[in-house]
Design an enzyme around this catalytic site. Structure first.
Site, PDB file in Angstrom:
ATOM      1  N   GLU A  71      47.378 122.359  57.981  1.00  0.00           N
ATOM      2  CA  GLU A  71      47.004 121.567  58.920  1.00  0.00           C
ATOM      3  C   GLU A  71      48.018 122.247  60.023  1.00  0.00           C
ATOM      4  OE1 GLU A  71      43.910 118.225  57.867  1.00  0.00           O
ATOM      5  OE2 GLU A  71      46.421 117.738  57.992  1.00  0.00           O
ATOM      6  N   GLU A  97      44.539 116.501  49.058  1.00  0.00           N
ATOM      7  CA  GLU A  97      44.625 115.327  49.705  1.00  0.00           C
ATOM      8  C   GLU A  97      42.863 114.688  49.051  1.00  0.00           C
ATOM      9  OE1 GLU A  97      45.662 117.001  53.727  1.00  0.00           O
ATOM     10  OE2 GLU A  97      44.195 117.647  51.527  1.00  0.00           O
TER      11      GLU A  97
END
Length: 256
Positions: free
Chosen positions: A110, A130
């Site tokens: 990210e 994740e």
């Protein structure tokens, strides 16, 4: 500042280095606050024109948030409202280059997606892992990944959590270039120097314009682009650019 974040300025180029290589540059809350402070310094500076974001060591750009630190938040709501390093990078007004060496996982991916330009070393790997731990990314993972690699490839990465290598990232459009690891920072600096030589206000408005291209309806984005062009055209730097062109010399831009 914390020693786990290095902030340096060389000429018109600032470098933010995640400096926790023994932990794959995983980001702690203290590091997030230091990144916020570094971003503010960059935004306040008339000298800094480009920002490079990278990770220390040979193994990782950033492995995301330090998982061991996540249980220190008093509540999920406090976690929701934390000072987020990806948010901070996106608040940079100056053009940004992610120099991705090694792992760019989770928040590290990210972070790279929050930069304007991404180049990778040949040992880089990118992942949204994740889901393997029971949650999903929260720093813009889905929207930025889908815009970069397309919805199907983004779904493959987010729903499996498995990494892709640098060459596949290049083929998918996630990065602009793949270079030998030893050449990564030099190549990032070379790109930064070219951008820094251009008119700074024009570079900053180009960044705004590219952001608008993804967030506005097309006709609105075109009108916004025309407004930004008009703002740039009225600057001293634009007048200098026109004069330099007529006089057949290199322009001297002053961010005015």
């Amino acid at each position: 500042m914390t020693d786990d974040i290095l902030f340096t300025v060389d000429g018109h180029v600032a470098t933010i280095t995640l400096n926790r290589p023994a932990k794959l540059n995983a980001v702690t809350p203290e590091m997030s606050k230091a990144i916020v402070a570094a971003v503010q310094e960059c935004n306040d500076s008339d000298t800094i024109r480009v920002v490079i974001v990278t990770g220390a060591g040979e193994r990782a750009f950033c492995a995301g948030s330090d998982i061991k630190e996540l249980d220190t938040y008093a509540s999920p709501w406090q976690f929701r409202n934390r000072a987020d390093y990806c948010d901070a990078i996106r608040k940079l007004l100056k053009p940004t280059i992610a120099a991705v060496n090694g792992y760019a996982f989770g928040g590290g991916l990210e972070t790279s997606l929050s930069c304007d330009i991404r180049i990778a070393s040949d040992n880089a790997q990118f992942a949204a892992p994740e889901i393997k731990l029971g949650w999903i990314g929260g720093g813009g993972m889905a929207t930025f990944l889908a815009h970069s690699v397309g919805p199907s490839n983004a779904a493959l990465m987010i729903m499996t959590g498995d990494p892709i290598p640098a060459e596949k990232a290049l083929a998918w459009g996630l990065v602009s270039e793949v270079v030998p690891q030893a050449d990564l920072l030099a190549r990032a600096r070379a790109i930064a120097d070219v951008i820094a030589s251009r008119a700074p206000i024009a570079a900053e408005t180009a960044k705004l314009n590219l952001q608008a291209a993804f967030t506005m309806p097309q006709e609105q984005a075109i009108h916004y682009e025309r407004d930004l062009q008009t703002i740039c055209f009225a600057t001293e730097d634009a007048a200098e650019g026109r004069a330099a062109f007529k006089e057949k010399r290199q322009p001297t831009f002053k961010r005015r």
